[in-house]
Design an enzyme around this catalytic site. Structure first.
Site, PDB file in Angstrom:
ATOM      1  N   SER A 187      12.185   6.181   3.633  1.00  0.00           N
ATOM      2  CA  SER A 187      11.356   7.277   3.400  1.00  0.00           C
ATOM      3  C   SER A 187      12.032   8.429   3.306  1.00  0.00           C
ATOM      4  CB  SER A 187      10.322   7.194   4.281  1.00  0.00           C
ATOM      5  OG  SER A 187       9.068   8.049   4.105  1.00  0.00           O
ATOM      6  N   ASP A 273       3.281   0.385  -2.057  1.00  0.00           N
ATOM      7  CA  ASP A 273       3.550   1.650  -0.917  1.00  0.00           C
ATOM      8  C   ASP A 273       2.705   2.878  -1.530  1.00  0.00           C
ATOM      9  OD1 ASP A 273       4.497   3.747   0.162  1.00  0.00           O
ATOM     10  OD2 ASP A 273       6.641   3.135   0.081  1.00  0.00           O
ATOM     11  N   HIS A 308       4.552   0.880   2.493  1.00  0.00           N
ATOM     12  CA  HIS A 308       5.691   1.699   3.057  1.00  0.00           C
ATOM     13  C   HIS A 308       6.538   0.899   3.879  1.00  0.00           C
ATOM     14  CE1 HIS A 308       7.268   5.586   2.831  1.00  0.00           C
ATOM     15  NE2 HIS A 308       7.485   5.790   4.041  1.00  0.00           N
TER      16      HIS A 308
END
Length: 328
Positions: A187, A273, A308
């Site tokens: 991320s 995501d 995610h």
């Protein structure tokens, strides 16, 4: 959340044109030159963690503008030879936490540096200890929007500089093989690792999953989740500031860093995501190294039914196997 971005067949060939400012390279050369004027390591202090198989030090190094940045440095207990090192960058809103939280890489036999995120650490995890003394410029309260209206003031200019300096610092720590350094993150951490790959000469490997700051303009059109939503919220109040904001964001665009990278790279992405849309990761992967005159070894793993979290522990196992081969 069902798949919302491009189909996989299109993602695999997705190579968007990215608007880069003409002074992109000069901007980062000047920023890093200023940051590199002082020795990187400030202090290295051993800490007691209660772990018998791991030794840990509380490290402070100089980041952007010479600001002190905290990190945990760990090595397998009893390993005396110089080891390859993994420099890990944490996710959005997270600090370095406690030293026993991240043990995967040191348990795999690597030296491990976990960098604190300046001005973050208050959203989840166990906190951070690195303030951001330059966070007063106009923007928004969240890190993704701090100083958004000018590239010189932007939070990610400072955080990316810290990440580059973390690699410089780890190369000077005892028991580290400076020629075998990997940048790792998920991320936000994946976006920082990708920036490091584009800015640090001689990096040995990159591992990035669901990287933030890739394909930023498209991501702002696709999602209001997480950090991109903070940028959109800021612009919803500062009407008419879009061009200034987009210019700032162009200096931290992950695809631009990817184009300049040369290290072997391992990517991961969840196709559902909605925080970091998969088209950003694929844009960075497909343009990776295309300005270097080389063809860096790279691979990407897609998880069609994951968001995610991507491949989670399955992805980590793939990273471990890949990094062992990459670093020897």
């Amino acid at each position: 959340m069902p798949a919302f971005d491009l189909p996989l067949a299109q993602l695999e060939g997705y190579r968007p044109d990215i608007e880069e400012p003409a002074d992109f390279d000069a901007f980062w050369q000047d920023t890093l030159k200023t940051a590199g004027e002082a020795d990187p390591v400030v202090s290295v202090r051993p800490v007691e963690t209660g772990l018998r198989l791991t030794r840990t030090w509380d490290v402070t190094f100089r980041g952007f503008a010479g600001d002190p940045v905290r990190a945990w440095f760990s090595r397998p207990a009893g390993a005396d030879e110089p080891l390859p090192a993994v420099v890990e960058f944490a996710g959005y809103g997270r600090g370095r936490g406690l030293p026993h939280e991240r043990l995967t890489w040191v348990n795999a036999g690597y030296a491990h540096l976990l960098m604190d995120n300046r001005g973050q650490g208050d959203q989840y995890g166990c906190g951070g200890e690195t303030p951001d003394p330059h966070a007063g410029a106009p923007g928004g309260p969240g890190p993704a929007a701090r100083g958004l209206l000018a590239a010189e003031d932007y939070h990610y200019r400072r955080l990316i500089t810290d990440a580059v300096r973390a690699v410089t610092a780890v190369r000077e720590l005892p028991g580290v093989d400076p020629g075998r350094i990997a940048a790792v993150g998920n991320s936000q951490g994946g976006g920082l690792a990708l920036a490091v790959a584009g800015l640090v000469p001689g990096l040995a490997a990159l591992l990035t999953t669901a990287p933030l700051l890739c394909g930023i303009r498209r991501a702002l059109d696709l999602t209001d989740a997480g950090p991109y939503g903070e940028i959109a919220a800021c612009l919803s109040v500062r009407r008419g500031a879009e061009q200034a904001a987009f210019r700032t964001l162009s200096y931290v665009e992950g695809v631009s860093f990817a184009r300049r990278a040369q290290a072997p790279a391992h990517f991961g992405v969840g196709l559902r995501d909605t925080v970091c849309p998969p088209s950003g990761a694929y844009a960075a992967f497909n343009r990776y190294g295309d300005l270097t005159g080389t063809d860096p070894r790279r691979e990407i793993h897609a998880y069609p039914f994951n968001g995610h979290e991507g491949g989670d522990a399955v992805q980590v196992r793939r990273q471990l196997d890949w990094l062992r081969r990459a670093l020897g």
